[in-house]
Design an enzyme around this catalytic site. Structure first.
Site, PDB file in Angstrom:
ATOM      1  N   CYS B 211       2.150   8.792  -1.936  1.00 30.34           N
ATOM      2  CA  CYS B 211       1.678   9.262  -3.227  1.00 30.34           C
ATOM      3  C   CYS B 211       0.985  10.714  -2.979  1.00 30.34           C
ATOM      4  O   CYS B 211       0.470  11.658  -3.745  1.00 30.34           O
ATOM      5  CB  CYS B 211       0.730   8.277  -3.915  1.00 30.34           C
ATOM      6  SG  CYS B 211      -0.603   7.711  -3.404  1.00 30.34           S
ATOM      7  N   THR B 212      -0.044  10.572  -1.840  1.00 33.81           N
ATOM      8  CA  THR B 212      -0.711  11.850  -1.582  1.00 33.81           C
ATOM      9  C   THR B 212       0.098  13.087  -1.391  1.00 33.81           C
ATOM     10  O   THR B 212       0.205  14.028  -1.917  1.00 33.81           O
ATOM     11  CB  THR B 212      -1.553  12.019  -0.586  1.00 33.81           C
ATOM     12  OG1 THR B 212      -2.528  10.771  -0.560  1.00 33.81           O
ATOM     13  CG2 THR B 212      -2.345  12.923   0.007  1.00 33.81           C
TER      14      THR B 212
END
Lengths: 520, 428
Positions: B211-212
């Site tokens: 997700c980063t």
């Protein structure tokens, strides 16, 4: 089709030299590599240990090496030295054979063998020695080593000396150097984030955060640094007691909107930064700043280094007594925007601190390149001046030696046995590398002479004597290779002025397979 | 004259004068088993057979040290070919050798430089060889950069031990380096702590959450991961990324740079791109020399009994002075390779089989990639063959507690590892 599907490919593959050195450039970068390539190394021996050390310096790309050694290759040399070609090298000049085979390792390194000049005639020639960056010796007879050490100690600009001694499974080495400033120490301690003493922009930004008014996504992406500073502004003073600290941590968690906000968990874990003082490292406040006008005044260290350290001292004398801000920010839970915004704030402060720092540099040394100033500030928290003493000074002080024997009997016994065997071999007139018998009584006599009267010798001394008399002149391939690595690491640290070299005698015991330090 | 290893002696008088000082006389700490003089020299020079795994940074050093020490029958395995970036430390190779197999070139160099030594190269994988092959050696030294390969050889040598046959116990000496740091250790399979026992000492590899990478990149590394993990498969579909192909790195660098510009992130460089996607570990000749010397010195002491050997772990940190630490790493009773006891694992009753598999992959002391799970006759989840994978796949979403009573034994296997791990599952 979007841009990324048919991007204009940038062809940026590095040149072949960068590719060759890739794995080391990741340690000392091109700045270290340049210093390595400018270096000139003198080695006063072509023993197995000496060629092992040189191998590990030629491979990473020193500029030049000279081996000064008039020895003729013996049958034993041809058996234990990888940089001789077995029986076909026997009878030839050992240094010439070694230089030829070492130079093969790297085309960009030049090597020279000096075989007609005896070592004894150069150890007192400061003129000759000063042509080099670093002088390395292996098993040099103590009287010659003393002269060499005296010569190099006499001038503040003379090169450093790396004196190596080994017998069988035992070895030691010592770096004699004048004050040696290190900007890039690669310390594992990170620079301060200034959470305790926030600079004005950071403080204002953090205080003005309206946490409760943010939308949930934004709220979950505020970096922990402003969260901590914001939380600090909500309490009347820095948490001091354990109770106050716990209450502060509870306060941080109470600011959460939702349980799974990791940025607040990070803030909770980093809460100690709020009450841990931003103290200046003692390597600056104790070891450098008080001595800038005395023992570290030029020419002890170069004028430019002195000017930078002086500016740093002046900078830290101002309120709030902190180092210039470092522009690097560790990764933390945040959105791209909040993180980049925060990073920008640190960079702006770094730039303004840099301007302040520049205004504090004394004018005398002349122009200092801007990128050097920048490197210096970025690494200010790890800057060191590596200060040492002359080779052998420790041994001349019987009380220090006696104390060392009590504190670290194993390492000190090995050190004493090695010192004693070198003395005994010089007295017997044995040439380097040749088999020679040394009696335990003689070794013991030398050891007793180095200790305070009536010192109890103990078991470790007996073991060390037993081992050293077993193989007094053995230059074992594995011990040689081990020293080759350890000494080259130290040499590289000295030459690149990066990382921190070892002070005192570094003792290597290949039976217990351990290292230790004596005489620091 | 030929020794029992069939190698003709090319020793010249005085060749081993240095080493013979050690071999002719015991020292104060030498074991009484030491056969000073001709006995030990004959064993070392005419009988001992040693295997070196890896002909890279450590391997080149190890081969040279062993040859000078007097081991004359040396075998070396390596599956790699020579790259230009090896030349700053792998000193048996020259620019003309780039592209050639490391094992072959290294063996030839040693035989040319050190007369009378036989080095037998094998250009391939350690997994190609069977127990009979490994049985022929007295000692094995590893200079590897792969955790997987180390686990394989460690488990293979532990499995080889037959209590009835002392010859089946092959001391394993393992070295590893990273930058100015390194370690060397001696493993006596089944007797001392093995490689698997110390798996939790490994540094956790840096992993960036997807997700980063996808949504909130902050570091240049996040942009590079985006290019290699998300963009490469999206744009190139089935074409495999080759991190040794400079054109591929160029593409990744270009894509990562564009993303970095978009997000105002600084610091994407070609070198960083290559470093991240290849997981490059800095390496220098001097550290390899120290660790290889420590390994070979232990091999020499074990083969000759001329001095006590390392018990059992030596680590070195050279970044700040010369710091080293020598200690005895302890055997783990629940080590899946040498321990015998099953590993206790307490999990929540809601945990699914898929989540359990993720835990096994990530847990520091287990780290099993693509595990297959079974319990007695129940096949919980099998990675292969495809038919069984399809049949067991529905189990992934089931709770472990539905399939297994508390205290149930799960056998974990993986195709890359030659051992089974027994788990004793209880519920919290």
């Amino acid at each position: 089709m979007s841009l990324t599907e048919s991007p204009e490919i940038i062809s940026a593959q590095p040149d072949s030299k960068t590719r060759r050195y890739d794995r080391q450039l990741r340690l000392w970068a091109s700045s270290g590599q340049t210093l390595l390539e400018e270096s000139r190394i003198l080695v006063l021996s072509s023993s197995a240990t000496s060629t092992s050390i040189l191998k590990n310096l030629v491979l990473p790309g020193i500029g030049h090496f000279t081996i000064l050694d008039d020895a003729i290759t013996s049958a034993a040399d041809a058996g234990n030295n990888f940089f001789l070609e077995g029986p076909s090298s026997i009878g030839k000049r050992r240094a010439s054979e070694a230089v030829r085979l070492l130079a093969e390792l790297n085309d960009s390194v030049t090597g020279e063998a000096v075989t007609s000049t005896p070592v004894a005639s150069v150890v007192s020639s400061l003129n000759f020695l000063s042509k080099f960056t670093l002088i390395i010796t292996h098993n040099l007879p103590p009287s010659q080593l003393q002269t060499l050490s005296d010569t190099l100690w006499s001038s503040p600009t003379a090169p450093a000396l790396l004196a190596v001694s080994s017998s069988g499974f035992f070895a030691e080495f010592f770096i004699q150097h004048h004050p040696h400033p290190i900007i890039e120490s690669h310390t594992e301690t990170p620079p301060s984030l200034r959470i305790r003493d926030p600079f004005p922009a950071l403080l204002e930004h953090s205080k003005s955060l309206k946490l409760s008014e943010l939308d949930p996504t934004e709220h979950a992406h505020i970096p922990y640094i402003p969260i901590l500073i914001h939380a600090r502004s909500l309490v009347p003073h820095d948490p001091k007691t354990q109770e106050e600290k716990n209450a502060f941590k509870t306060l941080i968690l109470s600011l959460k909107f939702k349980q799974d906000e990791e940025n607040f968990d990070e803030a909770h874990a980093q809460a100690y930064r709020v009450w841990t003082p931003t103290s200046l490292p003692s390597s600056l406040t104790q070891d450098i700043f008080p001595h800038l006008d005395t023992k570290l005044a030029p020419p002890a260290i170069p004028g430019i280094m002195h000017a930078l350290l002086t500016a740093l001292r002046r900078f830290t004398e101002r309120e709030p007594h902190v180092l210039p801000v470092s522009p690097g920010l560790p990764d933390m839970k945040a959105s791209t925007e909040t993180y980049i915004h925060l990073q920008r704030m640190y960079k702006d402060q770094f730039n303004s601190d840099k301007e302040m720092f520049k205004s504090l540099i004394p004018p005398n040394p002349g122009e200092i390149p801007d990128d050097l100033i920048e490197t210096f500030i970025r690494n200010a928290h790890g800057v060191q001046v590596f200060v040492g003493e002359q080779w052998g000074a420790f041994d001349k002080d019987v009380n220090r030696v006696g104390e060392a024997l009590v504190v670290s009997p194993k390492d000190t016994s090995v050190h004493l046995a090695l010192r004693a065997v070198r003395e005994a071999l010089e007295n017997s007139g044995a040439s380097e590398g040749a088999s020679a018998n040394v009696s335990a009584e003689e070794i013991k006599m030398h050891i007793v002479g180095m200790l305070p009267p009536d010192t109890e010798l103990g078991e470790e001394i007996d073991k060390a004597i037993g081992e050293i008399t077993r193989s007094p002149t053995a230059d074992l391939p594995n011990t040689a290779a081990m020293l080759g690595g350890l000494v080259a690491q130290e040499a590289i640290k000295m030459i690149t002025r990066q990382y921190v070299p070892q002070g005192g005698y570094c003792i290597v015991d290949c039976i217990d397979m351990r290292t230790g330090i004596v005489g620091l | 004259m030929a020794g029992s290893n069939g190698i003709a002696s090319q020793d010249w008088a005085g060749r081993y004068d240095h080493i013979d000082q050690i071999l002719n006389t015991p020292g104060p700490r030498t074991s009484p088993a030491f056969m000073a003089g001709d006995g030990v020299k004959d064993f070392l020079r005419n009988q001992a057979k040693i295997l070196v795994i890896g002909a890279g940074g450590l391997g080149c050093e190890i081969l040279a040290n062993l040859a000078l020490t007097g081991f004359k029958d040396i075998h070396v395995i390596d599956m790699d070919t020579i790259d230009i970036s090896n030349l700053n430390r792998q000193f048996l190779f020259r620019p003309k050798d780039v592209g050639q197999p490391k094992a072959t070139v290294a063996a030839e160099f040693i035989m040319k430089r050190v007369p009378g030594i036989k080095v037998t190269p094998y250009f391939g994988k350690i997994q190609d060889k069977d127990d009979e092959y490994y049985m022929q050696f007295n000692l094995v030294i590893c200079g590897l950069d792969s955790v997987e390969a180390r686990r394989w050889i460690n488990a293979t040598l532990v499995n080889l031990v037959d209590p009835e046959n002392l010859e089946s116990l092959k001391p394993l000496i393992d070295g590893g380096t990273e930058g100015f740091k390194g370690q060397a250790r001696v493993i006596l399979p089944t007797i001392t702590s093995c490689y698997e026992c110390s798996l939790d000492m490994l540094n956790k590899p840096t992993a960036f959450p997807i997700c980063t990478i996808a949504n909130t990149p902050r570091l240049p590394e996040h942009c590079i991961e985006w290019a290699s993990v998300l963009e490469w498969p999206r744009v190139h579909r089935d074409k495999k990324m080759d991190t040794d192909d400079p054109d591929h790195i160029n593409w990744l660098y270009t894509v990562a740079s564009a993303r970095a510009r978009e997000f105002k992130i600084e610091g994407v460089t070609w070198s960083l791109t290559q470093g991240v996607v290849k997981n490059i570990i800095p390496a220098i000749a001097s550290t390899n020399a120290i660790i290889a010397a420590a390994c070979c010195n232990e091999a020499f002491k074990i083969a000759t009994s001329s001095a006590a050997f390392l018990n059992n772990y030596f680590m070195l940190i050279g970044t700040e002075g010369v710091y080293s630490y020598t200690f005895e790493h302890e055997k783990r009773d629940d080590c899946p390779v040498c321990g015998g006891e099953s590993l206790e694992m307490s999990i929540g009753p809601e945990i699914t089989v898929e989540e359990l598999i993720d835990m096994l992959t990530e847990k520091q002391d287990i780290q099993i990639k693509k595990p297959s799970l079974s319990s007695g006759s129940i096949q919980i989840y099998l990675q292969a063959p495809p038919q069984l994978e399809a049949i067991t796949r529905p189990n992934l979403q089931k709770k472990v507690s539905e399939l297994l009573p508390t205290g149930g034994e799960v056998t974990v296997t993986a195709s890359t590892l030659p051992f089974n791990l027994s788990l004793n599952i209880t519920y919290k």
